[in-house]
Design an enzyme around this catalytic site. Sequence first.
Site, PDB file in Angstrom:
ATOM      1  CD  GLU A  30       4.155   5.012 -10.458  1.00  0.00           C
ATOM      2  OE1 GLU A  30       2.930   5.043 -10.620  1.00  0.00           O
ATOM      3  OE2 GLU A  30       4.731   4.083  -9.886  1.00  0.00           O
ATOM      4  CD  GLU A  67      -2.259   5.778  -7.842  1.00  0.00           C
ATOM      5  OE1 GLU A  67      -1.302   6.565  -7.986  1.00  0.00           O
ATOM      6  OE2 GLU A  67      -2.135   4.549  -7.827  1.00  0.00           O
ATOM      7  NE  ARG A 112      -3.347   0.263 -10.268  1.00  0.00           N
ATOM      8  CZ  ARG A 112      -2.128   0.150  -9.733  1.00  0.00           C
ATOM      9  NH1 ARG A 112      -1.192   1.017 -10.053  1.00  0.00           N
ATOM     10  NH2 ARG A 112      -1.852  -0.791  -8.867  1.00  0.00           N
ATOM     11  CD  GLU A 126       0.081   4.201 -13.566  1.00  0.00           C
ATOM     12  OE1 GLU A 126      -1.168   4.231 -13.480  1.00  0.00           O
ATOM     13  OE2 GLU A 126       0.812   4.192 -12.563  1.00  0.00           O
ATOM     14  CG  ASP A 129       0.954   0.937 -12.970  1.00  0.00           C
ATOM     15  OD1 ASP A 129       1.857   0.967 -13.824  1.00  0.00           O
ATOM     16  OD2 ASP A 129       1.059   1.435 -11.839  1.00  0.00           O
ATOM     17  CG  HIS A 174       4.097  -1.392 -11.777  1.00  0.00           C
ATOM     18  ND1 HIS A 174       4.438  -0.304 -11.021  1.00  0.00           N
ATOM     19  CD2 HIS A 174       2.957  -1.861 -11.247  1.00  0.00           C
ATOM     20  CE1 HIS A 174       3.546  -0.143 -10.069  1.00  0.00           C
ATOM     21  NE2 HIS A 174       2.622  -1.051 -10.184  1.00  0.00           N
ATOM     22  CD1 TRP A 209      11.209  -2.514  -9.908  1.00  0.00           C
ATOM     23  CD2 TRP A 209       8.997  -2.396  -9.627  1.00  0.00           C
ATOM     24  NE1 TRP A 209      10.979  -2.124  -8.634  1.00  0.00           N
ATOM     25  CE2 TRP A 209       9.619  -2.025  -8.437  1.00  0.00           C
ATOM     26  CE3 TRP A 209       7.600  -2.388  -9.710  1.00  0.00           C
ATOM     27  CZ2 TRP A 209       8.902  -1.644  -7.310  1.00  0.00           C
ATOM     28  CZ3 TRP A 209       6.891  -2.010  -8.603  1.00  0.00           C
ATOM     29  CH2 TRP A 209       7.547  -1.656  -7.402  1.00  0.00           C
ATOM     30  NE  ARG A 216      -0.547   7.888 -12.888  1.00  0.00           N
ATOM     31  CZ  ARG A 216       0.092   7.377 -11.847  1.00  0.00           C
ATOM     32  NH1 ARG A 216       1.322   6.924 -11.957  1.00  0.00           N
ATOM     33  NH2 ARG A 216      -0.491   7.320 -10.666  1.00  0.00           N
ATOM     34  CE1 TYR A 233       4.638  -3.071  -5.379  1.00  0.00           C
ATOM     35  CE2 TYR A 233       3.846  -2.062  -7.397  1.00  0.00           C
ATOM     36  CZ  TYR A 233       4.213  -1.963  -6.068  1.00  0.00           C
ATOM     37  OH  TYR A 233       4.123  -0.758  -5.436  1.00  0.00           O
TER      38      TYR A 233
END
Length: 404
Positions: free
Chosen positions: A264, A341, A147, A238, A212, A214, A404, A285, A159
Site C-alpha cells: 500500500e 479492500e 479484515r 499484511e 494488517d 502495519h 509503522w 496491494r 491504530y
Amino acid sequence: MKIEDVQVIVSSPTRNFVTLKIRTSDGVIGLGDATLNGRELAVASYLRDHIGPLLIARDPSQIEDTWNYLYKGAYWRRGPVTMAAIAAVDMALWDIKGKVAGLPVYQLLGGASREGCLAYTHATGADMPELIDSVHRQLELGYRAIRAQSGVPGLDGVYGIGRSDDVDYEPAGRGARPSEETWDTSAYLRHIPSVFEQLRNQFGHELPLLHDAHHRLTPQQAARLGKDLEPYDLFWLEDVTPAENPSALRLVRQHTTIPLAIGEVFNSIWDAELLLREQLIDFIRCAIVHAGGITHVRKIWSMAELYQVRTGSHGPSDVSPIGLAAALHMGLSAPNFGIQEHMRHQPLVDEVFRHAYRFDDGYLHPGDEPGLGISLDEELATRYPYECAYLPVAHLPDGTVHDW
Ligand code: CS2
Ligand code: MG
C-alpha cells in the site's frame, strides 16, 4: 482534441481529498484522485504549479506518452508525491478516453474477467466482544471477507481500531500535529493469535479472514506471527515489515506458509520487483492513486501475474471514490485479481463523488457508465475546505519513535 483546462480541487467532506479535473477542448471532463493522506497539499502544489501548465494543449488521448513525459521528463523519479500527481493525471486521461469511446474503462482494459470484485472490509474492536459484534455487522451488510483488527491488552489505543460506526478508524479530530500512540510489539504478538482462535471458533473456518500488521515487526517477529497464525488459515497477513526493505520478507517466507500481502505504500514497480521475482509475496496491494495510476499499476499487475501473485488493491477511506473506481475497473478486467479492500466512505463523500460502482452481496462492480463512472459535485465539495490532519505517530513505551 486538446487539454484546455486543469484544475486542482482540495476539499474535506469529512476528510481531505485532492481531486484533479481535466477539461478538453471538446468539453469532456476527466477526474483523477491525488489524495496522499496527511501530505495532501504537497501533491496539490505539484499538480497546480508543475504539472498543470505542462498539460495545456497536449492531446488527451496520448495516455502512455503523457505518463512518460511526466515521469521521465522530470528527471526526479518516483516517490509518493510525484507518483500520486502522475496517477491523478493518468486516471483523468483514462476517464476521458472512456467517455470519448462511450465505454467504461474496464472495457478499454480488455473487458470483464469476472462478474464482480470480491471485497473485504474492516472489523475492529477494542476487545473480543466488540470485535465479534463488528464482524457480525459487516457480515450482515453482505461482506464475504473480513479484515480483523483488535485492541491489545495494556495498550490504550491501537491504530485501525474504529469508532462505533466502523467507517472511521483514524483518531478523531484534526489538528496541526499528529496524535501519538504507544506501541508494544511483545504484547501484540502475545495477544493476536488468541484473537484469531476465537474468531475461528465463533465464525467457522470458511470465512476469509485478513489481518494488517502495519509494517511494525522485524523479520523474526513477523516469522513468529505468521507461524502462530497458521492454524487459523488467514486469507493474508499484511504489511508485516517496513516496506522499503523487500529482502526482509525472505526470512519471513522461509519460516511460514501464511499468505503475505504488501504494497500500500509502494509507488513504483521497482518497489515490488524483487518481491515478485522471488515470489516472496502472494498479494500485491498497491493503490492506483499512490503508484502512478492505471498505466503504471497495470505493469505491476502484469509482472505479478507471471509470478502467480494476485492483486489486493488498497482501498481505505482515504482513497477517494475516484481512486476506488479506478481500482475496480482494473480489478474487474485483470486476470490475476485477488480481492479488493473496501472501507465505505461517509455518506457526504458519496454525495460529493457520485459513483456508478456498486456493492452487492460481497462484490463490487465498477458500473457501466463511460469512463470511470464518477461525477464530482464541485459546489458541494468547495463548501468543505481543507483541514490539516495527520496520521498518528507510533512510539514505544520509552518514547522511541517506532516503525509503522
Ligand atoms: C491501512 C490503511 O487500509 C489499510 O490497509 O493500512 O488504512 C492505511 O493506514 C491508510 O490508508 C493510511 O493513509
Ligand atoms: Mg494496510
